[in-house]
Design an enzyme around this catalytic site. Structure first.
Site, PDB file in Angstrom:
ATOM      1  CE1 TYR A   1      38.900  36.414  29.405  1.00  0.00           C
ATOM      2  CE2 TYR A   1      38.680  38.689  28.818  1.00  0.00           C
ATOM      3  CZ  TYR A   1      38.781  37.552  29.863  1.00  0.00           C
ATOM      4  OH  TYR A   1      38.999  38.077  31.124  1.00  0.00           O
TER       5      TYR A   1
ATOM      6  CG  ASP B   1      36.511  41.876  33.623  1.00  0.00           C
ATOM      7  OD1 ASP B   1      36.641  41.471  32.605  1.00  0.00           O
ATOM      8  OD2 ASP B   1      37.018  41.383  34.727  1.00  0.00           O
TER       9      ASP B   1
ATOM     10  CG  HIS C   1      50.324  41.792  37.265  1.00  0.00           C
ATOM     11  ND1 HIS C   1      49.166  41.616  38.314  1.00  0.00           N
ATOM     12  CD2 HIS C   1      50.096  40.978  36.329  1.00  0.00           C
ATOM     13  CE1 HIS C   1      48.531  40.412  37.992  1.00  0.00           C
ATOM     14  NE2 HIS C   1      49.102  40.185  36.597  1.00  0.00           N
TER      15      HIS C   1
HETATM   16  N1  SAM Z   1      40.501  41.012  39.633  1.00  0.00           N
HETATM   17  C1  SAM Z   1      40.306  39.785  39.292  1.00  0.00           C
HETATM   18  C2  SAM Z   1      41.126  39.147  40.551  1.00  0.00           C
HETATM   19  O1  SAM Z   1      41.858  39.554  41.269  1.00  0.00           O
HETATM   20  O2  SAM Z   1      40.928  37.801  40.747  1.00  0.00           O
HETATM   21  C3  SAM Z   1      40.811  39.219  38.134  1.00  0.00           C
HETATM   22  C4  SAM Z   1      42.204  39.745  37.781  1.00  0.00           C
HETATM   23  S1  SAM Z   1      42.584  39.179  36.114  1.00  0.00           S
HETATM   24  C5  SAM Z   1      44.333  38.953  35.912  1.00  0.00           C
HETATM   25  C6  SAM Z   1      42.452  40.639  34.937  1.00  0.00           C
HETATM   26  C7  SAM Z   1      40.806  40.987  34.768  1.00  0.00           C
HETATM   27  O3  SAM Z   1      40.864  42.312  34.242  1.00  0.00           O
HETATM   28  C8  SAM Z   1      40.241  40.106  33.720  1.00  0.00           C
HETATM   29  O4  SAM Z   1      38.735  39.637  34.572  1.00  0.00           O
HETATM   30  C9  SAM Z   1      39.928  40.961  32.326  1.00  0.00           C
HETATM   31  O5  SAM Z   1      38.939  40.494  31.766  1.00  0.00           O
HETATM   32  C10 SAM Z   1      39.834  42.112  33.033  1.00  0.00           C
HETATM   33  N2  SAM Z   1      39.841  43.581  32.034  1.00  0.00           N
HETATM   34  C11 SAM Z   1      41.175  43.314  31.300  1.00  0.00           C
HETATM   35  N3  SAM Z   1      41.151  44.324  30.560  1.00  0.00           N
HETATM   36  C12 SAM Z   1      40.060  45.103  30.598  1.00  0.00           C
HETATM   37  C13 SAM Z   1      39.450  46.387  30.247  1.00  0.00           C
HETATM   38  N4  SAM Z   1      39.939  46.956  29.320  1.00  0.00           N
HETATM   39  N5  SAM Z   1      38.100  46.441  30.825  1.00  0.00           N
HETATM   40  C14 SAM Z   1      37.865  45.861  31.859  1.00  0.00           C
HETATM   41  N6  SAM Z   1      38.105  44.833  32.397  1.00  0.00           N
HETATM   42  C15 SAM Z   1      39.279  44.397  31.742  1.00  0.00           C
END
Ligand code: SAM
Length: 343
Positions: A146, A209, A255
């Site tokens: 980001y 998110d 993960h």
């Molecule tokens: N769930 C979606 C999917 O299956 O396609 C996206 C998975 S992506 C690997 C991880 C997501 O977790 C990202 O959109 C990221 O911005 C969000 N994320 C990471 N840390 C976070 C936090 N502390 N609070 C909220 N969202 C978070």
């Protein structure tokens, strides 16, 4: 010692695997598949003209893609043209409903540079982000994904495309009719949430998110903005209040985190869940011997933190936080699913 043709082929295929991957990545980056959607196709000269490339090297790439089953050669009089095969048409054209284009660009621009330093990653037991990109990595999402608008969109596009392809199987893995409200934690562009609302018309989903992500979510479903089945909420799932819901979805989230952080998140969820609330986890589950599937084990190689786990490992983590009655659905595509219920 005699040759064993099968095992020799297997090794040679592995030796060449990276060339095939990179040919797919380069063609996707150059948007070759977007040019070859019509039945008549285009000649190598025409493709080279459109992608502003040398004709001979374009022809070499096109021929390699034919050999990989991604393009077909068609002959018009004396001119050879190239067009997409059915699988390229479905999964590689960037505007296709089931396009993997966004994920492939992420593989090319982000994962590939990390993998070129794999031996260092193994020796040092550390992320190779700095070696690959010349910058320190303190926070995966903030620093790697980001830190600029362009990278953020690239990452979101990657998540969007893979969630569209895998989301339907996850959304329809279990009977969720007892749940009326869901919260998709780390739900990114909302692609997974929309799959849940399609599969369960009575369900409303809040996509939760980070603010950096939520502010861009309207880029992805402008046509759905009026739908009141999916709403977006910005926050940090480790720090901020989480919205109330009957069902919490964690798709491809756990993960990325160590057991310690997973326990922290599950303990927050357990505290706000009333008995009967559901928790649905979507990941590629390792088999119990941790010897497959390769896709999960190979992905783990470029991860700096977090780990891949088996369904039993996930169930035990859930159990510790009073989520039980675990049901597991193995999907043969990219994502398996596990549903458990708060005691
Ligand atoms: N769930 C979606 C999917 O299956 O396609 C996206 C998975 S992506 C690997 C991880 C997501 O977790 C990202 O959109 C990221 O911005 C969000 N994320 C990471 N840390 C976070 C936090 N502390 N609070 C909220 N969202 C978070």
């Amino acid at each position: 010692l005699h040759h064993s043709p099968d095992s020799l082929h297997r090794i040679i295929d592995l030796m060449d695997g990276f060339k095939a991957s990179k040919s797919l990545f380069a063609a996707s980056k150059l948007k070759v598949f977007d040019l070859l959607t019509s039945a008549e196709g285009l000649s190598a000269e025409e493709v080279a003209g459109k992608i502003v490339a040398a004709v001979e090297s374009t022809e070499r790439l096109l021929d390699a893609l034919v050999s990989l089953g991604l393009l077909k050669k068609v002959k018009h009089k004396d001119i050879i043209a190239y067009r997409n095969t059915e699988q390229a048409q479905r999964y590689l054209v960037s505007s296709s409903e089931l396009s993997l284009h966004g994920y492939i660009i992420h593989c090319n621009d982000h994962v590939w540079p990390l993998f070129t330093h794999l031996e260092h990653a193994v020796q040092e037991g550390a992320s190779q982000y700095e070696r690959a990109f010349g910058k320190r990595l303190d926070d995966l999402f903030q620093d790697a994904y980001y830190e600029s608008k362009e990278r953020k969109l690239r990452f979101m596009n990657a998540m969007h495309s893979i969630a569209k392809v895998t989301g339907r199987d996850v959304a329809s893995a279990f009977d969720l009719s007892r749940f009326k409200t869901a919260c998709d934690l780390g739900g990114c562009t909302g692609a997974m949430a929309y799959e849940f609302t399609k599969a369960h018309p009575g369900l409303t989903v809040t996509v939760f998110d980070l603010p950096a992500v939520i502010e861009m979510s309207s880029h992805f479903y402008p046509e759905q903005q009026d739908s009141n089945q999916v709403t977006f909420l910005a926050g940090d799932f480790f720090k901020d209040d989480l919205p109330k819901a009957d069902l919490y979805i964690l798709a491809r989230i756990l993960h990325d985190w160590s057991d310690e952080k997973v326990n922290e998140l599950l303990s927050r969820l357990s505290a706000i869940c009333s008995p009967g609330c559901g928790l649905l986890v979507a990941e590629i589950f390792l088999d119990e011997e941790r010897s497959g599937p390769s896709r999960a084990l190979l992905q783990a190689l470029s991860m700096s933190v977090g780990k891949q786990r088996s369904a039993t490992e996930y169930s035990l983590l859930m159990k510790k936080h009073h989520f039980s009655q675990t049901r597991i659905k193995h999907n043969s595509n990219f994502l398996d699913a596990l549903l458990c219920i708060k005691e």
